[in-house]
Design an enzyme around this catalytic site. Structure first.
Site, PDB file in Angstrom:
ATOM      1  N   ASP A   1       0.885  -1.154   0.000  1.00 46.41           N
ATOM      2  CA  ASP A   1       0.000   0.000   0.000  1.00 46.41           C
ATOM      3  C   ASP A   1       0.930   1.213   0.000  1.00 46.41           C
ATOM      4  OD1 ASP A   1      -1.520   2.145   0.785  1.00 46.41           O
ATOM      5  OD2 ASP A   1      -2.609   1.053   2.347  1.00 46.41           O
ATOM      6  N   ILE A   2       0.766   2.093  -0.955  1.00 46.58           N
ATOM      7  CA  ILE A   2       1.733   3.196  -1.100  1.00 46.58           C
ATOM      8  C   ILE A   2       1.766   4.106   0.131  1.00 46.58           C
ATOM      9  CG2 ILE A   2       0.293   4.965  -2.240  1.00 46.58           C
ATOM     10  CD1 ILE A   2       2.667   5.259  -4.255  1.00 46.58           C
TER      11      ILE A   2
ATOM     12  N   ASN B   1      -7.050  13.709  -9.518  1.00 45.47           N
ATOM     13  CA  ASN B   1      -7.861  14.235 -10.631  1.00 45.47           C
ATOM     14  C   ASN B   1      -7.601  15.739 -10.755  1.00 45.47           C
ATOM     15  OD1 ASN B   1      -9.595  15.662  -8.784  1.00 45.47           O
ATOM     16  ND2 ASN B   1     -10.506  13.665  -8.301  1.00 45.47           N
TER      17      ASN B   1
ATOM     18  N   GLY C   1      -9.797   5.312  -5.086  1.00 42.94           N
ATOM     19  CA  GLY C   1      -8.532   4.644  -5.387  1.00 42.94           C
ATOM     20  C   GLY C   1      -7.394   5.078  -4.484  1.00 42.94           C
ATOM     21  N   VAL C   2      -6.228   5.209  -5.092  1.00 42.86           N
ATOM     22  CA  VAL C   2      -5.035   5.552  -4.312  1.00 42.86           C
ATOM     23  C   VAL C   2      -5.150   6.978  -3.749  1.00 42.86           C
ATOM     24  CG1 VAL C   2      -3.587   6.356  -6.252  1.00 42.86           C
ATOM     25  CG2 VAL C   2      -2.536   5.238  -4.317  1.00 42.86           C
ATOM     26  N   ASP C   3      -5.848   7.839  -4.486  1.00 40.94           N
ATOM     27  CA  ASP C   3      -6.079   9.225  -4.049  1.00 40.94           C
ATOM     28  C   ASP C   3      -6.818   9.235  -2.703  1.00 40.94           C
ATOM     29  OD1 ASP C   3      -6.189  11.952  -4.167  1.00 40.94           O
ATOM     30  OD2 ASP C   3      -7.678  12.082  -5.784  1.00 40.94           O
TER      31      ASP C   3
ATOM     32  N   SER D   1      -3.142   6.065 -13.593  1.00 41.99           N
ATOM     33  CA  SER D   1      -4.210   5.879 -14.597  1.00 41.99           C
ATOM     34  C   SER D   1      -4.673   4.434 -14.765  1.00 41.99           C
ATOM     35  CB  SER D   1      -3.796   6.397 -15.999  1.00 41.99           C
ATOM     36  OG  SER D   1      -3.928   7.787 -16.039  1.00 41.99           O
TER      37      SER D   1
ATOM     38  N   GLY E   1      -6.148   2.402 -12.762  1.00 40.62           N
ATOM     39  CA  GLY E   1      -7.295   1.951 -11.971  1.00 40.62           C
ATOM     40  C   GLY E   1      -8.568   2.541 -12.538  1.00 40.62           C
TER      41      GLY E   1
ATOM     42  N   TYR F   1      -9.161   5.236 -14.004  1.00 42.70           N
ATOM     43  CA  TYR F   1      -9.028   5.860 -15.330  1.00 42.70           C
ATOM     44  C   TYR F   1      -8.834   4.853 -16.459  1.00 42.70           C
ATOM     45  CZ  TYR F   1      -9.047  10.673 -13.530  1.00 42.70           C
ATOM     46  OH  TYR F   1      -9.409  11.879 -12.970  1.00 42.70           O
TER      47      TYR F   1
HETATM   48  N1  AR6 Z   1      -1.361   1.764  -2.925  1.00 45.00           N
HETATM   49  C1  AR6 Z   1      -0.823   1.480  -4.132  1.00 45.00           C
HETATM   50  N2  AR6 Z   1      -1.543   1.379  -5.245  1.00 45.00           N
HETATM   51  C2  AR6 Z   1      -2.877   1.534  -5.154  1.00 45.00           C
HETATM   52  C3  AR6 Z   1      -3.526   1.824  -3.941  1.00 45.00           C
HETATM   53  C4  AR6 Z   1      -2.706   1.940  -2.777  1.00 45.00           C
HETATM   54  N3  AR6 Z   1      -3.209   2.209  -1.584  1.00 45.00           N
HETATM   55  N4  AR6 Z   1      -4.850   1.930  -4.169  1.00 45.00           N
HETATM   56  C5  AR6 Z   1      -5.030   1.710  -5.492  1.00 45.00           C
HETATM   57  N5  AR6 Z   1      -3.859   1.457  -6.082  1.00 45.00           N
HETATM   58  P1  AR6 Z   1      -6.458   4.686  -9.183  1.00 45.00           P
HETATM   59  P2  AR6 Z   1      -6.277   6.314 -11.623  1.00 45.00           P
HETATM   60  C6  AR6 Z   1      -3.539   1.192  -7.475  1.00 45.00           C
HETATM   61  O1  AR6 Z   1      -7.838   4.296  -9.526  1.00 45.00           O
HETATM   62  O2  AR6 Z   1      -6.569   5.136 -12.461  1.00 45.00           O
HETATM   63  C7  AR6 Z   1      -9.352   8.748  -8.154  1.00 45.00           C
HETATM   64  O3  AR6 Z   1     -10.707   8.872  -7.849  1.00 45.00           O
HETATM   65  C8  AR6 Z   1      -4.652   0.666  -8.344  1.00 45.00           C
HETATM   66  O4  AR6 Z   1      -4.726  -0.750  -8.236  1.00 45.00           O
HETATM   67  O5  AR6 Z   1      -6.193   5.061  -7.807  1.00 45.00           O
HETATM   68  O6  AR6 Z   1      -5.150   7.201 -12.033  1.00 45.00           O
HETATM   69  C9  AR6 Z   1      -8.729  10.079  -8.527  1.00 45.00           C
HETATM   70  O7  AR6 Z   1      -9.269  11.146  -7.780  1.00 45.00           O
HETATM   71  C10 AR6 Z   1      -4.191   1.097  -9.712  1.00 45.00           C
HETATM   72  O8  AR6 Z   1      -3.291   0.143 -10.280  1.00 45.00           O
HETATM   73  O9  AR6 Z   1      -5.973   5.948 -10.086  1.00 45.00           O
HETATM   74  C11 AR6 Z   1      -9.077  10.180  -9.973  1.00 45.00           C
HETATM   75  O10 AR6 Z   1     -10.405  10.632 -10.140  1.00 45.00           O
HETATM   76  C12 AR6 Z   1      -3.419   2.377  -9.480  1.00 45.00           C
HETATM   77  O11 AR6 Z   1      -3.203   2.449  -8.076  1.00 45.00           O
HETATM   78  C13 AR6 Z   1      -8.984   8.763 -10.449  1.00 45.00           C
HETATM   79  O12 AR6 Z   1      -9.210   7.927  -9.301  1.00 45.00           O
HETATM   80  C14 AR6 Z   1      -4.141   3.648  -9.916  1.00 45.00           C
HETATM   81  O13 AR6 Z   1      -5.541   3.501  -9.653  1.00 45.00           O
HETATM   82  C15 AR6 Z   1      -7.613   8.438 -10.968  1.00 45.00           C
HETATM   83  O14 AR6 Z   1      -7.606   7.145 -11.517  1.00 45.00           O
END
Ligand code: AR6
Length: 363
Positions: A9-10, A23, A31-33, A116, A118, A120
């Site tokens: 987990d980052i 975003n 997600g990670v945000d 991007s 996840g 996106y």
């Molecule tokens: N640690 C590491 N990686 C993670 C974690 C974590 N805790 N949680 C998810 N991932 P995403 P995006 C991975 O959806 O696609 C948000 O709502 C996940 O498995 O977080 O860039 C923003 O506000 C995936 O491989 O980001 C934007 O609206 C990767 O992180 C939108 O999502 C990215 O997934 C951005 O979407």
């Protein structure tokens, strides 16, 4: 190892900066945000409100509040729309801009999620390729430790064709060796009927172990005869043994570090080109360079073999200088052999494959 792929987990990574896949509003999301904002606490959102959002492909930096790092770099990746809308260029720009910001703040270590990939919707294999390309080209001119953090195994798969090929290769070689060992001990293979006669071991495609065995007679015939003569004049009862011993004693003349430096020169590479291609950091390389008797770990020795694009036989030689050999009883070794036999020397692809098979990485 300047690029490390880690499953975590980052928000738990201890490093100078972590990157957030945000975003355009920078005001949080899923997600990670969501995870980063939750772990950092309210202060992060308050600071983000002062930033005025962020363009897709760009990045902005804040403090890290309750997170175990110094900074959060917020970057906005593209939404995947099929690939025809400049998504790749925008994603590349996210990595470049984030790394530039990290450099401005003198960060020594940075952790990226797969931006991007996840919500996106960017295809994961391609997202990983872009991440690897941009990070490795940045590291060519900069010293930094960069983590690529993958959240779960499902979110990370190297090309399924490559995985299948390697799995088959491991299967063929790993199983063969065990079959040979067992049948020579007259033991049944697991699952084989006890009364069934053992057939010959399945023949495998020639790997470089086979070639190595063929090329093992490295001592020129004339030299070998001289050594045997010498052995006979000393009354040695086993001239063959003297030959082997003399050869072994003679072959300690060049150490791992000396062979490495010689090969770098022969290949016309600079030191930096070599250690960067090997995913080895400068400090470790300096240690190896300045100590002719340095004993590297096996992954480090192999990383140099890959960076130097050594043939299977040369790889054997380099490994031997460090006291190692490749073995068919190790999946790690078989995976390396798979790539070297195919003359595929991209260390990042190899590391992705090793990661996929839960093996230690090179470098
Ligand atoms: N640690 C590491 N990686 C993670 C974690 C974590 N805790 N949680 C998810 N991932 P995403 P995006 C991975 O959806 O696609 C948000 O709502 C996940 O498995 O977080 O860039 C923003 O506000 C995936 O491989 O980001 C934007 O609206 C990767 O992180 C939108 O999502 C990215 O997934 C951005 O979407």
């Amino acid at each position: 190892m300047p690029i490390q792929i880690v499953r975590n987990d980052i928000t738990k990574i201890r490093c100078d900066a972590i990157v957030n896949a945000a975003n355009n509003s920078l005001l949080g999301g899923g997600g990670v945000d969501g995870a980063i904002h939750k772990a950092a606490g309210r202060g992060l959102l308050d600071e983000c409100r002062t930033l005025g959002g962020c363009e897709t492909g760009d990045a902005k930096m804040t403090g890290a509040y309750a997170l175990p790092c110094k900074y959060v770099i917020h970057t906005v990746g593209p939404v995947w729309q099929g690939g025809g809308y400049g998504e790749e260029a925008l994603l590349r720009s996210c990595y470049r801009r984030s790394l530039e910001l990290a450099k401005e703040k003198c960060c020594e270590s940075v952790a990226f999620p797969l931006i991007s990939s996840g919500i996106y919707g960017y295809p994961k294999e391609q997202a990983l390729q872009v991440a690897m390309d941009e990070i490795s080209s940045f590291l060519f001119d900069n010293d930094m430790l960069v983590y690529i953090v993958v959240f779960d195994k499902q979110s990370f798969r190297v090309s399924s064709k490559l995985v299948a090929d390697i799995a088959e290769y491991i299967d063929e070689h790993y199983v063969d060796e065990h079959f040979i060992a067992r049948s020579s001990m007259n033991m049944p293979m697991p699952g084989a009927s006890v009364s069934a006669p053992f057939g010959p071991p399945k023949t495998s495609k020639p790997g470089f172990f086979d070639k190595r065995n063929r090329s093992e007679k490295r001592i020129p015939r004339k030299e070998s005869a001289q050594i045997d003569d010498r052995a006979a004049s000393y009354g040695a009862s086993a001239p063959g043994m003297m030959t082997d011993l003399s050869y072994l004693v003679d072959s300690v003349d060049e150490s791992f570090s000396q062979m490495l430096l010689r090969k770098i020169d022969e290949k016309g590479m600079s030191d930096a080109e070599c250690y960067k291609k090997a995913n080895i950091d400068r400090k470790l390389f300096s240690k190896i360079r300045s100590n002719p008797l340095y004993k590297p770990s096996k992954p480090t020795a192999l990383a140099f073999a890959i960076a130097l694009e050594l043939s299977p036989e040369e790889t054997d030689d380099l490994l031997r200088k460090a006291g190692y050999a490749l073995s068919h009883s190790s999946k790690f070794d078989i995976i390396i052999e798979y790539f070297i036999n195919r003359r595929e020397y991209n260390i990042f692809t190899i590391n992705e494959a090793l990661f996929e098979f839960d093996q230690p990485l090179l470098g």
